[in-house]
Design an enzyme around this catalytic site. Structure first.
Site, PDB file in Angstrom:
ATOM      1  N   PRO A 298      -3.602 -12.009  10.136  1.00 27.75           N
ATOM      2  CA  PRO A 298      -4.066 -11.839  11.509  1.00 27.75           C
ATOM      3  C   PRO A 298      -4.226 -10.351  11.819  1.00 27.75           C
ATOM      4  O   PRO A 298      -3.497  -9.519  11.270  1.00 27.75           O
ATOM      5  CB  PRO A 298      -2.924 -12.439  12.339  1.00 27.75           C
ATOM      6  CG  PRO A 298      -1.742 -12.477  11.443  1.00 27.75           C
ATOM      7  CD  PRO A 298      -2.253 -12.575  10.041  1.00 27.75           C
ATOM      8  N   ASP A 299      -5.178 -10.013  12.667  1.00 24.65           N
ATOM      9  CA  ASP A 299      -5.346  -8.627  13.103  1.00 24.65           C
ATOM     10  C   ASP A 299      -4.446  -8.428  14.328  1.00 24.65           C
ATOM     11  O   ASP A 299      -4.702  -8.986  15.405  1.00 24.65           O
ATOM     12  CB  ASP A 299      -6.820  -8.369  13.452  1.00 24.65           C
ATOM     13  CG  ASP A 299      -7.071  -6.893  13.731  1.00 24.65           C
ATOM     14  OD1 ASP A 299      -6.270  -6.294  14.490  1.00 24.65           O
ATOM     15  OD2 ASP A 299      -8.041  -6.343  13.181  1.00 24.65           O
ATOM     16  N   ILE A 300      -3.386  -7.659  14.139  1.00 19.28           N
ATOM     17  CA  ILE A 300      -2.368  -7.529  15.191  1.00 19.28           C
ATOM     18  C   ILE A 300      -2.980  -6.884  16.440  1.00 19.28           C
ATOM     19  O   ILE A 300      -2.778  -7.348  17.567  1.00 19.28           O
ATOM     20  CB  ILE A 300      -1.162  -6.708  14.672  1.00 19.28           C
ATOM     21  CG1 ILE A 300      -0.553  -7.408  13.446  1.00 19.28           C
ATOM     22  CG2 ILE A 300      -0.111  -6.524  15.769  1.00 19.28           C
ATOM     23  CD1 ILE A 300       0.523  -6.627  12.721  1.00 19.28           C
TER      24      ILE A 300
ATOM     25  N   ASP B  16      -4.263  -6.343   4.860  1.00 17.42           N
ATOM     26  CA  ASP B  16      -5.315  -7.188   5.439  1.00 17.42           C
ATOM     27  C   ASP B  16      -5.276  -8.611   4.902  1.00 17.42           C
ATOM     28  O   ASP B  16      -5.809  -9.526   5.522  1.00 17.42           O
ATOM     29  CB  ASP B  16      -6.691  -6.564   5.170  1.00 17.42           C
ATOM     30  CG  ASP B  16      -6.944  -5.393   6.108  1.00 17.42           C
ATOM     31  OD1 ASP B  16      -6.593  -5.511   7.301  1.00 17.42           O
ATOM     32  OD2 ASP B  16      -7.454  -4.362   5.647  1.00 17.42           O
TER      33      ASP B  16
ATOM     34  N   ASN C 245       0.848  -1.196   0.000  1.00 16.75           N
ATOM     35  CA  ASN C 245       0.000   0.000   0.000  1.00 16.75           C
ATOM     36  C   ASN C 245       0.880   1.241   0.000  1.00 16.75           C
ATOM     37  O   ASN C 245       2.104   1.136  -0.037  1.00 16.75           O
ATOM     38  CB  ASN C 245      -0.951  -0.032   1.199  1.00 16.75           C
ATOM     39  CG  ASN C 245      -0.181  -0.093   2.502  1.00 16.75           C
ATOM     40  OD1 ASN C 245       0.569   0.828   2.841  1.00 16.75           O
ATOM     41  ND2 ASN C 245      -0.307  -1.199   3.227  1.00 16.75           N
TER      42      ASN C 245
ATOM     43  N   PHE D 198      -4.537   3.462  14.467  1.00 15.02           N
ATOM     44  CA  PHE D 198      -4.726   4.532  13.492  1.00 15.02           C
ATOM     45  C   PHE D 198      -5.782   4.055  12.498  1.00 15.02           C
ATOM     46  O   PHE D 198      -5.903   2.854  12.254  1.00 15.02           O
ATOM     47  CB  PHE D 198      -3.419   4.842  12.752  1.00 15.02           C
ATOM     48  CG  PHE D 198      -2.518   5.764  13.525  1.00 15.02           C
ATOM     49  CD1 PHE D 198      -1.915   5.346  14.701  1.00 15.02           C
ATOM     50  CD2 PHE D 198      -2.279   7.058  13.077  1.00 15.02           C
ATOM     51  CE1 PHE D 198      -1.100   6.202  15.427  1.00 15.02           C
ATOM     52  CE2 PHE D 198      -1.470   7.920  13.793  1.00 15.02           C
ATOM     53  CZ  PHE D 198      -0.877   7.500  14.964  1.00 15.02           C
TER      54      PHE D 198
ATOM     55  N   LYS E  99       9.405 -17.001 -10.267  1.00  8.49           N
ATOM     56  CA  LYS E  99       8.706 -15.869 -10.864  1.00  8.49           C
ATOM     57  C   LYS E  99       7.568 -16.375 -11.752  1.00  8.49           C
ATOM     58  O   LYS E  99       7.792 -17.256 -12.597  1.00  8.49           O
ATOM     59  CB  LYS E  99       9.691 -15.038 -11.684  1.00  8.49           C
ATOM     60  CG  LYS E  99       9.074 -13.789 -12.244  1.00  8.49           C
ATOM     61  CD  LYS E  99      10.068 -12.974 -13.031  1.00  8.49           C
ATOM     62  CE  LYS E  99       9.329 -11.892 -13.785  1.00  8.49           C
ATOM     63  NZ  LYS E  99      10.142 -11.295 -14.833  1.00  8.49           N
TER      64      LYS E  99
ATOM     65  N   LYS F 218     -11.437  -3.276  18.230  1.00  8.23           N
ATOM     66  CA  LYS F 218     -10.062  -3.711  18.506  1.00  8.23           C
ATOM     67  C   LYS F 218      -9.667  -3.472  19.955  1.00  8.23           C
ATOM     68  O   LYS F 218      -8.511  -3.701  20.327  1.00  8.23           O
ATOM     69  CB  LYS F 218      -9.091  -2.990  17.553  1.00  8.23           C
ATOM     70  CG  LYS F 218      -9.326  -3.356  16.079  1.00  8.23           C
ATOM     71  CD  LYS F 218      -8.359  -2.653  15.155  1.00  8.23           C
ATOM     72  CE  LYS F 218      -8.677  -2.888  13.692  1.00  8.23           C
ATOM     73  NZ  LYS F 218      -7.650  -3.641  12.971  1.00  8.23           N
TER      74      LYS F 218
ATOM     75  N   LYS G 126     -13.677   1.020  14.959  1.00  7.35           N
ATOM     76  CA  LYS G 126     -12.403   0.287  15.119  1.00  7.35           C
ATOM     77  C   LYS G 126     -11.916   0.362  16.555  1.00  7.35           C
ATOM     78  O   LYS G 126     -11.341  -0.597  17.083  1.00  7.35           O
ATOM     79  CB  LYS G 126     -11.338   0.850  14.168  1.00  7.35           C
ATOM     80  CG  LYS G 126     -11.562   0.418  12.733  1.00  7.35           C
ATOM     81  CD  LYS G 126     -10.505   0.931  11.782  1.00  7.35           C
ATOM     82  CE  LYS G 126     -10.863   0.508  10.356  1.00  7.35           C
ATOM     83  NZ  LYS G 126     -10.116   1.190   9.333  1.00  7.35           N
TER      84      LYS G 126
HETATM   85  O1  PMT Z   1       3.072   6.020   6.558  1.00 11.42           O
HETATM   86  P1  PMT Z   1       2.538   7.366   6.085  1.00 11.42           P
HETATM   87  O2  PMT Z   1       2.748   7.575   4.606  1.00 11.42           O
HETATM   88  O3  PMT Z   1       3.056   8.510   6.911  1.00 11.42           O
HETATM   89  O4  PMT Z   1       0.944   7.356   6.275  1.00 11.42           O
HETATM   90  C1  PMT Z   1       0.414   7.267   7.555  1.00 11.42           C
HETATM   91  C2  PMT Z   1      -0.827   6.370   7.599  1.00 11.42           C
HETATM   92  C3  PMT Z   1      -1.947   7.009   6.796  1.00 11.42           C
HETATM   93  C4  PMT Z   1      -0.513   4.980   7.023  1.00 11.42           C
HETATM   94  C5  PMT Z   1      -1.194   6.220   9.118  1.00 11.42           C
HETATM   95  O5  PMT Z   1      -1.444   7.474   9.663  1.00 11.42           O
HETATM   96  C6  PMT Z   1      -2.431   5.336   9.297  1.00 11.42           C
HETATM   97  O6  PMT Z   1      -3.545   5.788   9.225  1.00 11.42           O
HETATM   98  N1  PMT Z   1      -2.223   4.017   9.556  1.00 11.42           N
HETATM   99  C7  PMT Z   1      -3.295   3.041   9.647  1.00 11.42           C
HETATM  100  C8  PMT Z   1      -3.773   2.676   8.273  1.00 11.42           C
HETATM  101  C9  PMT Z   1      -5.120   1.934   8.261  1.00 11.42           C
HETATM  102  O7  PMT Z   1      -6.025   2.309   7.625  1.00 11.42           O
HETATM  103  O8  PMT Z   1      -5.215   0.984   9.012  1.00 11.42           O
HETATM  104  P2  PMT Z   1      -6.553   0.015   9.077  1.00 11.42           P
HETATM  105  O9  PMT Z   1      -7.804   0.811   9.100  1.00 11.42           O
HETATM  106  O10 PMT Z   1      -6.406  -1.005   8.047  1.00 11.42           O
HETATM  107  O11 PMT Z   1      -6.326  -0.568  10.492  1.00 11.42           O
HETATM  108  C10 PMT Z   1      -6.682   0.071  11.688  1.00 11.42           C
HETATM  109  C11 PMT Z   1      -5.635  -0.228  12.723  1.00 11.42           C
HETATM  110  O12 PMT Z   1      -5.453  -1.635  12.870  1.00 11.42           O
HETATM  111  C12 PMT Z   1      -4.282   0.342  12.390  1.00 11.42           C
HETATM  112  O13 PMT Z   1      -3.693   0.857  13.573  1.00 11.42           O
HETATM  113  C13 PMT Z   1      -3.511  -0.856  11.867  1.00 11.42           C
HETATM  114  O14 PMT Z   1      -2.122  -0.733  12.133  1.00 11.42           O
HETATM  115  C14 PMT Z   1      -4.122  -2.010  12.650  1.00 11.42           C
HETATM  116  N2  PMT Z   1      -4.145  -3.302  11.918  1.00 11.42           N
HETATM  117  C15 PMT Z   1      -4.624  -3.390  10.659  1.00 11.42           C
HETATM  118  C16 PMT Z   1      -4.627  -4.605  10.016  1.00 11.42           C
HETATM  119  C17 PMT Z   1      -4.146  -5.739  10.691  1.00 11.42           C
HETATM  120  N3  PMT Z   1      -4.128  -6.925  10.106  1.00 11.42           N
HETATM  121  N4  PMT Z   1      -3.690  -5.633  11.950  1.00 11.42           N
HETATM  122  C18 PMT Z   1      -3.717  -4.432  12.577  1.00 11.42           C
HETATM  123  O15 PMT Z   1      -3.308  -4.331  13.743  1.00 11.42           O
END
Ligand code: PMT
Length: 403
Positions: free
Chosen positions: A303-305, A277, A208, A321, A287, A339, A335
């Site tokens: 997995p969702d960390i 995700d 991403n 975030f 390849k 979470k 969220k």
């Molecule tokens: O890195 P930059 O270019 O500075 O950009 C910053 C950012 C936009 C990436 C950052 O500010 C941000 O928003 N990060 C979270 C991105 C996101 O949309 O995450 P999510 O909605 O997919 O997940 C929500 C939260 O769960 C996040 O804290 C993520 O780290 C966490 N997560 C997500 C998926 C997963 N499998 N496990 C997780 O723990």
């Protein structure tokens, strides 16, 4: 990084790296500091006071006596400042400081100084490893001075080794800690940053647009405020922040392992990483060849960390975030609940100057008990500072009293 009116005394002693102190002075002024330069006599053999005066807009102090000297400068200058940085600090200056000698304006100022001092030695590599120099460095550190060791590389004398003055960026970072409020002193903070890469084959992966900038800003600002920071980073182009332990990972599953290994000893976790995700259900060993018109790739959920962390959570403050293109606060609040988070930082990613890859971000910090902090567009470091203010407020008092 901003020094916003901080008063910095820059002491320059006589080594070839004195010319680099001019760039440091310029960078400090550009970052908002009010810089007063004090030069030793030998430093003036390498660079003229006029250079520093032009860069800082301040008269350079260089002599205890005679024309241009001010009475009691040797006491006042080391006290009417927020921090002192010695760059370069020669072996001779280190020796005088360690022995408590005050035989010129700079060394006398240092004896009377009451403010934090950052020492940046630069010299020939054999001089640097000389036992006398190393003993002097150890004595200064034992007295509470911060010593930024020289960097390795080619030296002015032609030798290669440790002796170079670190880059201005590194000195600015180390100095920023000395002028920052230490409200996270000793706190163990775990930060994630950047994207994950989910391999399709040895040369292709799903990823991403995360650059890591927001997570790195959190790590830097937490370190400046005194925290012990571990940064679990997906692949980014950013250099490791000064003072921070960086753990490089590739995929979401590697990030999970790295976070779970460090979470139990951490007091706060800030998940700024954009974690993939899904990963391809199977990774081709070779390849993949261009074949028919269409290719179907099967994906398996990662997995969702944060959800895994929630099951291990004791007193830690956990911050997620959320990058959203619509219904920002509603989606982020969902969220927060799903979470089991203490805080969520919602960032709008549908405007060009916020979210992924840019240096600014517009966020809303949402917490439990109706906490909603809507911030304007700020630099990612300013966003980090505001998020860490909320984290600091939620951290339980430290065992044994402090903080
Ligand atoms: O890195 P930059 O270019 O500075 O950009 C910053 C950012 C936009 C990436 C950052 O500010 C941000 O928003 N990060 C979270 C991105 C996101 O949309 O995450 P999510 O909605 O997919 O997940 C929500 C939260 O769960 C996040 O804290 C993520 O780290 C966490 N997560 C997500 C998926 C997963 N499998 N496990 C997780 O723990």
């Amino acid at each position: 990084m901003t020094y916003n009116g901080k008063r910095i005394l820059l002491g320059v002693s006589g080594g070839i790296a004195a010319y680099k102190a001019a760039e440091l002075a310029r960078r400090l002024v550009a970052a908002g500091a009010k810089v007063k330069v004090v030069m030793t006599k030998a430093a003036q053999e390498f660079v003229t006071p006029m250079t520093f005066q032009a860069l800082t807009g301040e008269k350079v102090a260089a002599a205890m006596f005679g024309p241009g000297s001010e009475p009691l400068e040797h006491v006042a200058l080391g006290q009417a400042t927020d921090a002192i940085v010695l760059a370069p600090a020669t072996a001779n200056l280190l020796g005088k400081m360690a022995a408590g000698i005050g035989d010129d304006l700079l060394t006398t100022i240092l004896l009377a100084a009451t403010k934090p001092i950052l020492v940046c030695p630069a010299m020939n590599c054999e001089m640097w490893v000389h036992p006398a120099v190393q003993e002097n460095v150890a004595r200064l550190q034992a007295r509470g001075l911060t010593v930024l060791p020289p960097a390795a590389g080619e030296l002015a004398c032609g030798a290669t080794g440790y002796g170079r003055l670190p880059e201005p960026e590194t000195i600015l970072e180390a100095l920023a800690k000395l002028v920052s409020h230490q409200d996270l002193a000793g706190r163990r903070v775990l930060v994630t940053a950047g994207p994950t890469h989910e391999d399709l084959d040895p040369v292709r992966f799903l990823t991403n647009r995360s650059s890591g900038k927001q997570g790195y800003a959190l790590a830097k600002v937490a370190w400046r405020r005194g925290a012990q920071v571990c940064l679990v980073s997906g692949p980014t182009l950013l250099p490791a922040p000064h003072g921070v332990e960086r753990v490089d990972i590739w995929s979401a599953r590697e990030m999970l392992d790295a976070v779970l290994a460090r979470f139990p000893e951490s007091e706060a976790l800030l998940m700024a990483a954009a974690v993939g995700d899904y990963h391809p259900t199977s990774r081709s060993e070779h390849k993949m060849k261009r074949g028919s018109q269409e290719l179907t790739v099967h994906l398996t959920q990662n997995p969702d960390i944060l959800k895994k962390v929630a099951t291990l959570k004791k007193k830690q403050v956990v911050v997620g975030f959320a990058a959203e293109t619509r219904d920002l606060e509603v989606a982020a609040r969902q969220k927060l609940e799903d979470k089991g988070l203490d805080l969520i930082v919602a960032n709008a990613v549908n405007r060009a100057d916020s979210g992924f890859a840019v240096d600014t971000n517009e966020v809303t910090i949402i917490g439990r008990r109706n906490l909603v902090v809507r911030l304007p567009l700020l630099s990612k470091e300013e966003v980090a500072a505001r998020v860490l203010d909320q984290v600091a407020a939620l951290l339980p008092p430290r065992e044994g009293g402090g903080g």
